[in-house]
Design a protein around this motif. Structure first.
Motif, PDB file in Angstrom:
ATOM      1  N   UNK B  31       0.834  -1.203   0.000  1.00 55.78           N
ATOM      2  CA  UNK B  31       0.000   0.000   0.000  1.00 55.78           C
ATOM      3  C   UNK B  31       0.871   1.256   0.000  1.00 55.78           C
ATOM      4  N   UNK B  32       1.952   1.229   0.771  1.00 61.13           N
ATOM      5  CA  UNK B  32       2.851   2.393   0.826  1.00 61.13           C
ATOM      6  C   UNK B  32       3.482   2.627  -0.545  1.00 61.13           C
ATOM      7  N   UNK B  33       3.949   1.526  -1.148  1.00 60.96           N
ATOM      8  CA  UNK B  33       4.552   1.643  -2.481  1.00 60.96           C
ATOM      9  C   UNK B  33       3.522   2.178  -3.477  1.00 60.96           C
ATOM     10  N   UNK B  34       2.278   1.717  -3.333  1.00 58.40           N
ATOM     11  CA  UNK B  34       1.220   2.201  -4.227  1.00 58.40           C
ATOM     12  C   UNK B  34       1.074   3.713  -4.119  1.00 58.40           C
ATOM     13  N   UNK B  35       1.100   4.227  -2.887  1.00 56.59           N
ATOM     14  CA  UNK B  35       0.975   5.671  -2.679  1.00 56.59           C
ATOM     15  C   UNK B  35       2.078   6.427  -3.405  1.00 56.59           C
ATOM     16  N   UNK B 159       0.210   6.467   6.233  1.00 55.92           N
ATOM     17  CA  UNK B 159      -0.518   7.733   6.160  1.00 55.92           C
ATOM     18  C   UNK B 159       0.289   8.817   5.459  1.00 55.92           C
ATOM     19  N   UNK B 160       1.604   8.772   5.630  1.00 53.57           N
ATOM     20  CA  UNK B 160       2.443   9.737   4.903  1.00 53.57           C
ATOM     21  C   UNK B 160       2.286   9.530   3.398  1.00 53.57           C
ATOM     22  N   UNK B 161       2.385   8.273   2.981  1.00 52.59           N
ATOM     23  CA  UNK B 161       2.310   7.976   1.561  1.00 52.59           C
ATOM     24  C   UNK B 161       0.919   8.271   1.006  1.00 52.59           C
ATOM     25  N   UNK B 162      -0.111   7.949   1.798  1.00 53.26           N
ATOM     26  CA  UNK B 162      -1.478   8.234   1.353  1.00 53.26           C
ATOM     27  C   UNK B 162      -1.686   9.742   1.230  1.00 53.26           C
ATOM     28  N   UNK B 163      -1.127  10.498   2.192  1.00 53.14           N
ATOM     29  CA  UNK B 163      -1.267  11.954   2.134  1.00 53.14           C
ATOM     30  C   UNK B 163      -0.570  12.495   0.896  1.00 53.14           C
ATOM     31  N   UNK B 222      10.594  10.250  -1.198  1.00 54.95           N
ATOM     32  CA  UNK B 222       9.833   9.346  -0.324  1.00 54.95           C
ATOM     33  C   UNK B 222      10.360   7.918  -0.468  1.00 54.95           C
ATOM     34  N   UNK B 223      10.585   7.517  -1.727  1.00 57.89           N
ATOM     35  CA  UNK B 223      11.100   6.178  -1.992  1.00 57.89           C
ATOM     36  C   UNK B 223      12.425   5.955  -1.265  1.00 57.89           C
ATOM     37  N   UNK B 224      13.329   6.930  -1.374  1.00 60.26           N
ATOM     38  CA  UNK B 224      14.651   6.778  -0.774  1.00 60.26           C
ATOM     39  C   UNK B 224      14.544   6.576   0.731  1.00 60.26           C
TER      40      UNK B 224
END
Lengths: 293, 300, 374
Positions: B31-35, B159-163, B222-224
């Motif tokens: 899910x995080x990667x998806x964001x 939540x960071x990634x979703x935001x 974000x990825x890094x």
């Protein structure tokens, strides 16, 4: 060392033979681009498939190199027609994105099918010319690379004659200029598309067949080829096959001197730098014949 | 239309509550990667979907963002709020440098010039060893600190990634529904007509390209932080490949299509992990069938 | 339509992952099933499955069966992490083994620390992995193979006699990193005439070889993996070059055996963690079983994973449980007889294994000496 004439001549000889190989490997991409206006992302995998088919014909069918090479290039033509029929024909009227994705998918499928069929261990095909080398005034010429040059000359003369004199070749050139007009004068666009696919795949397969004995075979071997081919096609003017030939040699020479006088990193960058500079100076390519979007 | 917005609200609510429903770190990881991918697809969508330009430079700006954020965090110990902003600026700036020459050439040449730019940047990352440690890569990238909070656990990350994804979608929406957005679409649909209407085609495309570069760089940083290790492989073609699939099959030039594409094509390869040996083959087959039978977009 | 879908599904299931039961001991690995290094991924699978099967035939560990599960990382850090997450939380593996590519291995390390499960690095040779493990911070990471720094020490020592060398390597952490570590340890009397780092997918060595033919160094320090080495050695012969390949050419690999057999590489040498033609009974038993099953001699990667599985099994036996904390402590106290000699870890949880000094003589590569680290 940098002024030693033998050294410089050797770099020139290398650049020429490698460059003609680039041109041979790229011409199939140029054809599909020039005639159909499509980008074939499975180009590298066609090259790889040609090489693996050659291996199969020699190991499993026991054919000698020469016969296997010709047969497999012919088989590749059939595969190219199939590829054009399945992926390109239904997408002729859509944006080029569909063909980009479709050929990308075909590339993934081919890579993995070959990996599962042949295993991932690098393979080797033996050609009678592979270990031959001749020395002329201190400059080495290599047998298999000379065969690549000869194949290039034969293939390009044949292609020229085909495009110039055959009925289907003329239809291809017409299609490169204006597809709508072709439809109006009654040219079967689908048939020309299949022929283009066949011709492109046969030439790319032929490149794989004559170049691969120089190197080891593995399922990802096409990756490098596709990037070089793109460079050649861009520098030469999209879809211009003579431009591609000259661009191939130019790139081969540039790389050879960059690698010989500089180092490998400089050599890797040179293709991109030449390409970007080229496009800025002459956006229509070296031999301008832009394909309208 | 009403059904569609109901569906969207349901999806948004589902996304908000997801961490309460699943406790599998793996599902959260996907899910995080998806964001992060949603941020990236919107970056490509701006250029490909709304300007009609097929760019292969996404990994270039993604990589620039990843390296800038990492180096500022590792070497200078900067707060992530600042590194994120700097990464974004670096992305915009490098998009300016790449876009200025490449947007002058034909649409077809643009594909190849953007690819070359990416590969050149990869060569720089490989060879500028004092700065990037070359192929040794940069490890131990710290957890991000945003506004004084450190994001550590997977739920916080989610939540960071979703935001980030939500902000990216919102900004895309703001942009494409503005006057400038309509100019972008006009340049895509008919360049000559756009010129005739007094739209500066080159400038419109350049601005869109720069904004796209900024978004990609945010995704890169974000990825890094999330993977905690980067090497010049971040400039690799595989990112472009995945993104093209997500945007085109999702429905390029629409707001939600690419988002759906990002969800489906992050999940699909993971689901195929059921059969590790033939996973990539199946992926290729599914991809080809979609291109042939659902060429426009996945969802109506 | 229905029949064909059924057929396809059954085909897929035939390929699907090994069936596992809750009481099995599960060993996970992330490695390149696809991509340019798929060749090494294949050996990872083989080495791991062979070790698991051999142990299972003897009744398993603590009466439980070992199951070996592999996921595709394509040697990319992000895919490595996704593989690890999947193996840890879906398959609930008890231990993970490291990837081929150090980047992927390094990216998985913090995941293992979070999951509190042991991570045995069996192939990657990046020195950072050791410096960050054990006393270096991450107490879950162990490494069973010598790292690039240890090998560079041995290589540099043996290069002292040369006046000049050229370096050719792959443009990755392995090629560049290992070459740099070697250079740092090289005495000033050895001159480096040129350095070339080529992309891992590059096949053409003409410019490099043309330059070397003109500059005539005493030796060519080689830092490329198997398939690139094969291409290099083919072209090397065509150029009629005779200077030895030294440093870390993969002279023991099956991929280059034909070139080595030509006799043109006599005098070349390499320092490698492993080479299958090592005449000790324990190794011969291993290679025999390997060749019988896979029709190919074990590659370094296959051996690495095999040893990794044995190391883990040994620790579980001594711990009497698969409880990660206890197995970790048992691993740290490992002292068993592995193929290359005793397996013991130092404070950074790096095995002080011996390395092989391999020399080509009369068209055959042989292990001249087992070198221990100081």
């Amino acid at each position: 060392m940098a002024t030693d004439p033998v050294f410089l001549a050797q770099l020139a000889a290398n650049g020429f033979s490698v460059g003609l190989g680039y041109a041979l490997a790229a011409v199939g991409l140029a054809l599909i681009f020039g005639i159909l206006g499509q980008v074939n992302f499975a180009h590298g995998e066609l090259y790889m498939l040609g090489a693996f088919l050659l291996f199969w014909a020699m190991k499993q069918l026991g054919l000698p190199y020469g016969i296997a090479a010709v047969l497999m290039a012919a088989l590749m033509a059939g595969f190219g027609a199939l590829l054009a029929h399945v992926v390109i024909v239904p997408n002729l009227d859509r944006g080029f994105e569909s063909v980009v994705l479709g050929t990308l998918a075909v590339g993934i499928i081919l890579q993995n099918a070959v990996r599962l069929g042949f295993g991932a261990t690098p393979l080797d095909v033996a050609s009678p010319l592979e270990s031959q080398a001749f020395e002329i005034g201190g400059v080495l010429l290599f047998g298999q690379r000379m065969l690549v040059c000869a194949t290039f000359l034969a293939a390009f003369s044949g292609l020229y004659a085909f495009l110039r004199y055959s009925e289907i070749g003329r239809a291809m050139r017409a299609m490169a200029q204006n597809r709508e007009a072709c439809v109006m004068v009654g040219i079967d666009v689908r048939r020309v598309t299949r022929w283009t696919g066949a011709l492109a795949a046969a030439l790319t397969g032929l490149a794989g067949v004559v170049i691969s004995p120089l190197f080891d075979l593995y399922p990802n071997m096409g990756t490098e080829v596709v990037i070089k081919s793109f460079a050649v096609v861009i520098i030469g003017g999209m879809g211009n096959i003579w431009g591609a030939a000259i661009a191939g040699v130019a790139l081969g020479l540039a790389e050879s001197y960059a690698g010989g006088l500089g180092n490998a990193a400089i050599r890797d960058g040179i293709a991109f730098i030449v390409m970007i500079a080229m496009l800025l100076a002459r956006p229509q390519g070296l031999f301008g014949r832009t394909v309208r979007v | 239309m009403r059904r569609r917005s109901a569906l969207l609200w349901a999806a948004a609510l589902g996304a908000l509550l997801l961490p309460l429903a699943v406790d599998s770190p793996y599902v959260l990881h996907i899910a995080i990667v998806t964001g992060i991918y949603i941020v990236l697809v919107q970056s490509l969508n701006l250029v490909l979907g709304y300007c009609g330009l097929l760019s292969l430079a996404s990994p270039a700006f993604f990589g620039v963002g990843a390296y800038v954020a990492t180096l500022l965090a590792l070497r200078q110990g900067w707060d992530s709020t600042a590194t994120l902003a700097m990464a974004m600026l670096a992305g915009i700036f490098s998009a300016l440098v790449v876009g200025f020459p490449s947007l002058r050439v034909s649409r077809h040449s643009f594909v190849i010039v953007t690819l070359s730019a990416t590969l050149l940047l990869q060569l720089v990352a490989l060879n500028w060893e004092e700065m990037t440690r070359g192929s040794l890569g940069l490890a131990n990238i710290p957890a991000p600190r945003l506004f004084g909070m450190t994001v550590r656990t997977r739920i916080e990350w989610y939540y960071l990634s979703a935001a980030a994804a939500a902000i990216a979608v919102f900004c895309t929406w703001l942009l494409v529904s503005s006057r400038f957005g309509r100019a972008m679409i006009a340049t895509r649909d008919d360049e000559q007509l756009a010129l005739a209407c007094g739209i500066d085609v080159f400038r419109t495309r350049l601005v869109a390209f720069c904004l796209s570069g900024g978004l990609a760089a945010v995704a890169g940083s974000l990825y890094a932080h999330f993977i905690s290790y980067i090497d010049p492989g971040v400039f690799g073609f595989s990112v472009s490949e995945t993104l093209l699939i997500m945007v085109i099959l999702g429905g390029s030039g629409t707001l939600w299509g690419p988002v759906a594409g990002a969800v489906v094509f992050t999940a699909l390869p993971e689901m195929l992990r059921l059969t590790p040996e033939i996973r990539s083959l199946l992926y290729g087959v599914i991809l080809l069938s979609l291109v042939l039978y659902r060429p426009r977009r996945l969802f109506p | 339509m229905h029949a064909s879908i059924k057929l396809m599904l059954s085909g897929i299931l035939a390929f699907a992952a090994v069936q596992t039961r809750a009481q099995d001991i599960k060993i996970g690995v992330a490695g390149p099933i696809t991509g340019p290094l798929a060749f090494l991924g294949q050996h990872i699978k083989w080495g791991g499955e062979l070790a698991a099967d051999e142990i299972n035939q003897k009744g398993g560990v603590l009466g439980r069966k070992l199951v070996f599960l592999m996921q595709d990382s394509a040697c990319r850090p992000a895919d490595g992490v996704a593989s690890a997450e999947k193996l840890l939380s879906q398959d609930r593996v008890d231990v993970m083994l490291g990837d081929v590519c150090s980047g992927s291995t390094i990216a998985i390390m913090p995941v293992m620390e979070k999951a509190q499960k042991p991570f045995i690095v069996t192939i990657s040779t990046h020195p950072d992995i050791t410096s960050k493990s054990g006393a270096g911070g991450n107490k879950w990471v162990f490494r069973t193979v010598a790292h690039d720094g240890m090998i560079a020490e041995v290589v540099a020592e043996r290069m002292k006699g040369f006046k000049s060398i050229a370096i050719v390597g792959e443009d990755t952490d392995y090629g560049r990193g290992a070459a740099r570590l070697m250079k740092e340890r090289l005495p000033a009397s050895v001159k480096i005439v040129s350095e070339d780092y080529l992309k891992q997918t590059e096949t053409d060595f003409l410019p490099v070889l043309t330059r070397i033919r003109a500059s005539k160094p005493d030796a060519l320090a080689t830092y490329v993996l198997d398939q690139q080495a094969s291409n290099l050695m083919k072209q090397y012969q065509q150029f009629g070059l005779t200077i030895p390949l030294v440093g870390r050419p993969p002279l023991g690999s099956g991929v280059v055996s034909e070139q080595v057999a030509s006799g043109k590489f006599d005098g070349s040498w390499t320092v490698y963690p492993y080479f299958d033609k090592f005449a000790e009974p324990k190794n011969q038993a291993f290679t025999r079983a390997y060749v019988q099953r896979y029709k190919q001699p074990p590659h370094y990667a296959g051996w690495g994973v095999y040893e990794g599985v044995q190391t883990y099994a040994d620790a579980v036996r001594r711990a009497g449980t698969t409880d990660p904390e206890k197995v970790r402590d048992a691993l740290a106290r490992s002292d068993f007889d592995a193929i290359l000699g005793p397996m013991r870890f130092d404070a950074n949880q790096q095995a002080r294994t011996r390395m092989m000094f391999i020399v080509v003589d009369k068209g055959a590569a042989t292990v001249k000496e087992l070198v221990a680290v100081k």
